[in-house]
Design a protein around this motif. Structure first.
Motif, PDB file in Angstrom:
ATOM      1  N   MET A  17       0.854  -1.193   0.000  1.00  0.00           N
ATOM      2  CA  MET A  17       0.000   0.000   0.000  1.00  0.00           C
ATOM      3  C   MET A  17       0.888   1.241   0.000  1.00  0.00           C
ATOM      4  SD  MET A  17      -2.982   1.107   2.720  1.00  0.00           S
ATOM      5  CE  MET A  17      -3.845  -0.464   2.527  1.00  0.00           C
TER       6      MET A  17
ATOM      7  N   THR B 189       2.192   5.143   0.388  1.00  0.00           N
ATOM      8  CA  THR B 189       2.047   6.057   1.521  1.00  0.00           C
ATOM      9  C   THR B 189       0.897   7.036   1.322  1.00  0.00           C
ATOM     10  OG1 THR B 189       4.418   5.903   1.974  1.00  0.00           O
ATOM     11  CG2 THR B 189       3.248   7.758   2.935  1.00  0.00           C
TER      12      THR B 189
ATOM     13  N   ILE C 108      -2.139   5.324   2.405  1.00  0.00           N
ATOM     14  CA  ILE C 108      -2.198   5.186   3.868  1.00  0.00           C
ATOM     15  C   ILE C 108      -2.753   6.464   4.488  1.00  0.00           C
ATOM     16  CG2 ILE C 108      -0.775   4.937   5.946  1.00  0.00           C
ATOM     17  CD1 ILE C 108       1.093   3.144   4.246  1.00  0.00           C
ATOM     18  N   ARG C 109      -2.259   7.611   4.024  1.00  0.00           N
ATOM     19  CA  ARG C 109      -2.770   8.898   4.509  1.00  0.00           C
ATOM     20  C   ARG C 109      -4.261   9.034   4.225  1.00  0.00           C
ATOM     21  NH1 ARG C 109       0.092  13.776   4.550  1.00  0.00           N
ATOM     22  NH2 ARG C 109      -1.529  14.555   3.161  1.00  0.00           N
TER      23      ARG C 109
ATOM     24  N   ARG D 288      -6.582   6.761   3.645  1.00  0.00           N
ATOM     25  CA  ARG D 288      -7.440   5.860   4.429  1.00  0.00           C
ATOM     26  C   ARG D 288      -7.601   6.363   5.865  1.00  0.00           C
ATOM     27  NH1 ARG D 288      -8.256   0.275   2.677  1.00  0.00           N
ATOM     28  NH2 ARG D 288      -7.760   0.192   0.448  1.00  0.00           N
TER      29      ARG D 288
ATOM     30  N   TYR E  93      -6.412  -1.180   7.186  1.00  0.00           N
ATOM     31  CA  TYR E  93      -5.041  -1.500   6.782  1.00  0.00           C
ATOM     32  C   TYR E  93      -4.787  -3.006   6.708  1.00  0.00           C
ATOM     33  CZ  TYR E  93      -3.979   3.441   7.653  1.00  0.00           C
ATOM     34  OH  TYR E  93      -3.956   4.820   7.628  1.00  0.00           O
TER      35      TYR E  93
ATOM     36  N   VAL F  33       3.039   7.548  10.074  1.00  0.00           N
ATOM     37  CA  VAL F  33       2.722   7.134   8.702  1.00  0.00           C
ATOM     38  C   VAL F  33       3.880   6.345   8.095  1.00  0.00           C
ATOM     39  CG1 VAL F  33       2.228   7.979   6.367  1.00  0.00           C
ATOM     40  CG2 VAL F  33       1.107   9.037   8.343  1.00  0.00           C
TER      41      VAL F  33
ATOM     42  N   VAL G   2       4.055   2.759   9.510  1.00  0.00           N
ATOM     43  CA  VAL G   2       2.991   1.913   8.956  1.00  0.00           C
ATOM     44  C   VAL G   2       3.312   1.554   7.508  1.00  0.00           C
ATOM     45  CG1 VAL G   2       0.556   1.871   8.320  1.00  0.00           C
ATOM     46  CG2 VAL G   2       1.232   2.777  10.543  1.00  0.00           C
ATOM     47  N   ALA G   3       3.838   2.524   6.744  1.00  0.00           N
ATOM     48  CA  ALA G   3       4.219   2.245   5.362  1.00  0.00           C
ATOM     49  C   ALA G   3       5.300   1.181   5.301  1.00  0.00           C
ATOM     50  CB  ALA G   3       4.698   3.534   4.689  1.00  0.00           C
TER      51      ALA G   3
ATOM     52  N   LEU H 174       3.454  -2.150   5.860  1.00  0.00           N
ATOM     53  CA  LEU H 174       2.525  -2.535   4.792  1.00  0.00           C
ATOM     54  C   LEU H 174       3.234  -2.747   3.453  1.00  0.00           C
ATOM     55  CD1 LEU H 174      -0.573  -0.261   5.551  1.00  0.00           C
ATOM     56  CD2 LEU H 174      -0.238  -2.671   6.099  1.00  0.00           C
TER      57      LEU H 174
END
Length: 898
Positions: free
Chosen positions: A1, A3, A6-7, A9, A117, A234, A237-238, A241
């Protein structure tokens, strides 16, 4: 996914849950405690403290954050960035622990096709504060986390504050288990490389006082209401993911590494940890620098500018240590723009300025590196001359502190010369410097300004500003404050001491409050009706919470009572001058852009009646022709008598029209536009202005100067002040013409001729003085005394000689003394009470153990001075001419002892 997804979502998840999306603030906020915004909650602090009432109960943002305290550790660990994006959801007295846990858990674990996520719930852990039994129960009930995956931790880990007095509270952190290949099991307590923190839920409920560490501070009491402040990293998490090992290899950072790997002779991930760290430094610092420049900072020698300069220089140094010799900054900034642009469009729209500033710093630092390399060569040569193999820690520190050489670069250069470096000594000096800096920073830290006394008035609604349409307004006193305390009445009391600060808060006012570079109006507030005897002079006007006008006054007669009706009147002459200065600033800005191009962008301004100061981004001084053009274009626009139009519109529409905005400023959805002469000047501005450009009057540019790397300043007079300045210049020219007995137009040529003749005379005097000195030097050689085995010339020279003159002479004398051991020491009474001195020692005397850089200290001690240099030649300067004879005697004694 990716970045950007991700932001999106994150924002979508919370907007659907009733949160208002709040744009990221600039990384630069008007906060005395923060160099840069370092947490997502910073822009919301007044709401948490209860100083202001938030316009919404729930908010969500993805905030640009910068943390630089551990800048030297970047790239060594795999999970820290100087720039990072903090996604956060906030509750202001709405939901608390249960809601925060529910929102976080569902976003993390919901399937991707359901907007989540898609994290495996079995790999998530939670930590809570030691005594937070409620949070443990909620994690079990809401998320179904088993007790063995919930750990209790102390204040250092699970009690959050900003490190200064302000809001605080226990927190609960969410960790993801990356698996046994990353370390031992046992949860976050056992290994934070395997168990990586991705989200921190802060249950903000208390206010803290002063303290010395994360664990040592007083809890002052509860906040006015319980709040939620969360922060999801962020980048981390990136990393998870996208299945990469560290935050430097995510989709927004890896492109920079790949760019450099295509240029450097040594690649990334090829087994050299040291090289990999250098790649990560370049990748991390490149995007941090782009963000900081984008928000309006230019490289400098202090504050934010110094941090930016350090980041850019670390990029350049790291690239050189990887073997990259060519300029690389332009390509780095382009790569950052392409990667980050979808989330931060200002990096695209403002790219030319960002790239230009970064490239200019690279060019300047490359010159600095060349100078530092020469210093290194001298230090290395001196070390070898002593027969030593270790470069001193002092030399390494000087290279770092003066020229920005990292110890790694010094180590590598030393190795090339067959030397090592006293790293322990270097690190000791660095530790002393850091201790001084830390003490200085601690001394500057302070609690947030207490605005709670104004809260009721702020909540009641903004002050109505009437000053665009009138200079006198009838108003009602909403509040009176004396030295920060609200009082019902204030009066003029000639018998007692006047309070330091009296403020009147009105429901409406024509007074402009200081902002946007324009200083506040002056004038008076007078009583009406039964209180007509009351009168106060308005000396300043400031905004409270950006909405409330606080009139700082000097009560001159009568008394003011809360609720009274008063008349607020701006001094019309003051306002006229202020509008001339502010409109003149817009005109100069437009003229700069017309003459220099679109990269001449505002970096700050100040305008007051009759005067303006305008700072703009530009590399290098302006030529005299450019200054003349700017002044002429400005005055042509004044003479054109352009109409000045002001109107309010949506921010995006204003930008589409080409309206100029200040970098780093946050603007509301509705903005005020000031247009002068159609396309000539159009800017976002809340200040007061003339009605037609001719009302500005003549504009006279006083000068142009540097105020920092890449920032220039223009100063000018407008209106009557411009006329008065020109009148003085005219009178000065007339006086010169009369003295020189030539017409005014011939004065410049006559003065230039006189200056040239004066210079020639001074050169002739210098030549005669040096010739006389050289004649004296010949006599000195003939009269050289033998001190031990050394032929010594130690002599007081004629007054007025410079250090340069003395260096020339000692060279002449030393050459005439032949190959026998010889020392030459000359000292003179120089200009402005200085006492320059120079010592030269030939090779034969050096073989006897004599060193010029040692002997020069003997001279310096006797004349209240000091000096230094090399073994063969050294110089210094003192201030005690009375000690010259004693200095020469001490030198003879020192040589005799050797």
């Amino acid at each position: 996914m990716q970045t950007h997804e991700i932001r999106k979502r994150f924002l979508d998840h919370f907007v659907k849950a009733g949160h208002t999306e709040v744009p990221s603030a600039s990384v630069i906020l008007d906060d005395p405690n923060l160099l840069f915004v370092n947490a997502g909650m910073v822009q919301f602090v007044p709401y948490f403290l209860g100083q202001q009432t938030p316009p919404w109960n729930r908010a969500v943002s993805v905030q640009k954050c910068i943390r630089t305290p551990d800048i030297d550790e970047v790239g060594i660990t795999t999970r820290h960035n100087t720039f990072f994006q903090m996604a956060g959801n906030f509750s202001f007295g709405d939901y608390f622990k249960k809601g925060a846990i529910e929102f976080a858990w569902t976003l993390l674990t919901n399937p991707v096709d359901a907007g989540g996520y898609g994290f495996d719930p079995e790999r998530l852990w939670a930590t809570v504060y030691l005594d937070d039994d409620e949070a443990i129960t909620l994690w079990q009930e809401v998320a179904g986390l088993p007790a063995e995956r919930i750990q209790r931790r102390g204040m250092a880990d699970n009690y959050w504050s900003m490190g200064i007095p302000g809001p605080c509270g226990p927190s609960s952190e969410i960790y993801y288990d990356r698996g046994p290949e990353y370390g031992v099991e046992g949860g976050p307590e056992a290994n934070e490389d395997r168990y990586i923190e991705i989200w921190n839920l802060v249950f903000m409920q208390n206010e803290r006082g002063e303290g010395t560490s994360k664990e040592d501070f007083e809890i002052l009491g509860p906040l006015p209401r319980k709040n939620i402040d969360t922060g999801m990293g962020v980048e981390r998490v990136a990393c998870l993911l996208q299945g990469v090992d560290n935050v430097y290899e995510t989709d927004l950072v890896r492109p920079v590494i790949d760019l450099v790997a295509g240029i450097a002779p040594r690649g990334y991930g090829q087994g050299s940890h040291t090289d990999d760290v250098r790649y990560r430094i370049i990748a991390d610092h490149s995007r941090t620098s782009a963000i900081i420049i984008g928000d309006g900072v230019s490289p400098g020698n202090e504050g934010r500018g110094y941090v930016l300069r350090r980041l850019l220089r670390r990029i350049i140094r790291a690239a050189k240590l990887l073997g990259v010799e060519q300029p690389i900054m332009a390509e780095l900034m382009t790569t950052v723009r392409d990667a980050m642009g979808p989330s931060y469009p200002e990096l695209v729209t403002d790219f030319d300025r960002i790239q230009r500033i970064a490239v200019a710093e690279e060019t300047a630092f490359n010159r600095t590196l060349a100078s530092g390399s020469r210093l290194f060569d001298e230090a290395a040569g001196a070390t070898k001359a002593k027969g030593a193999t270790v470069l001193s820690g002092s030399d390494a520190f000087t290279l770092h502190d003066t020229y920005g050489f990292p110890i790694e670069l010094t180590l590598e250069m030393a190795a090339e010369h067959g030397l090592t470096v006293d790293e322990e000594g270097f690190r000791g000096l660095m530790a002393e410097q850091r201790a001084r800096a830390k003490a200085d920073a601690a001394a500057r830290k302070q609690a947030h300004s207490d605005l709670s006394a104004y809260r009721d008035l702020v909540d009641a609604g903004p002050t109505e500003f009437t000053g665009f349409d009138e200079l006198s307004s009838e108003a009602r006193i909403l509040g009176i404050f004396v030295d920060g305390e609200r009082v019902p009445v204030v009066s003029h009391d000639s018998g007692g001491p006047a309070p330091d600060r009296v403020e009147l808060i009105l429901d409406r006012t024509p007074f402009y409050a200081e902002s946007g570079g324009q200083i506040a109006d002056e004038g008076a507030i007078s009583g009406a009706g039964t209180s007509s005897a009351a009168k106060a002079a308005v000396t300043d006007v400031q905004k409270i919470a950006k909405t409330l006008w606080a009139h700082r006054v000097r009560v001159e007669s009568g008394e003011f009572v809360e609720g009274d009706t008063v008349v607020a009147a701006v001094d019309p002459r003051w306002r006229h001058g202020a509008t001339q200065g502010h409109s003149g600033t817009h005109m100069v800005h437009a003229a700069l852009r017309e003459v220099l191009g679109p990269n001449a962008v505002q970096a700050g301004s100040l305008n007051r009646p009759g005067y303006l100061r305008f700072d703009f981004n530009w590399q290098g001084a302006l030529s005299e022709d450019q200054r003349s053009q700017i002044e002429e274009v400005t005055n042509q626009a004044v003479e054109a008598d352009y109409e000045v139009n002001t109107f309010t519109t949506q921010l995006e529409k204003a930008k589409a029209m080409g309206a100029m905005a200040l970098f780093g400023e946050q603007y509301p959805d509705q903005v005020r536009v000031v247009e002068i002469g159609g396309p000539f000047s159009i800017e976002l501005c809340g200040g007061t202005h003339v009605h037609n450009s001719a009302q500005i009057g003549p504009v006279t540019i006083l000068g142009e100067s540097s105020v920092g790397s890449g920032v220039r300043r223009v100063e000018a007079y407008v209106g009557l002040d411009s006329f008065r300045h020109l009148a003085k210049e005219r009178a000065l020219m007339a006086g010169l013409a009369s003295t020189l007995k030539v017409p005014s137009e011939e004065v410049p040529a006559r003065v230039a001729n006189l200056v040239e003749r004066l210079r020639s005379a001074e050169k002739e005097l210098d030549r005669l003085r040096l010739a006389n000195a050289r004649a004296a030097a010949v006599n000195a050689v003939a009269g050289a005394e033998l001190v031990g085995k050394v032929r010594l010339v130690a002599q007081r020279m004629a007054g007025g000689m410079s250090a340069g003159d003395l260096r020339t002479l000692v060279g002449d004398i030393r050459g005439k003394l032949g190959s026998d051991p010889a020392v030459v020491a000359l000292i003179a009474e120089g200009d402005e009470d200085s006492v320059p001195f120079v010592v030269a020692v030939n090779a034969a005397a050096q073989d006897l153990g004599l060193r010029a850089n040692d002997l020069v200290k003997t001279l310096g001690a006797a004349v209240n001075g000091r000096g230094g240099g090399k073994a063969d030649l050294a110089q210094g300067s003192g201030k005690g001419a009375a000690g010259i004879d004693a200095a020469l005697a001490a030198l003879r004694a020192e040589i005799d002892r050797s």
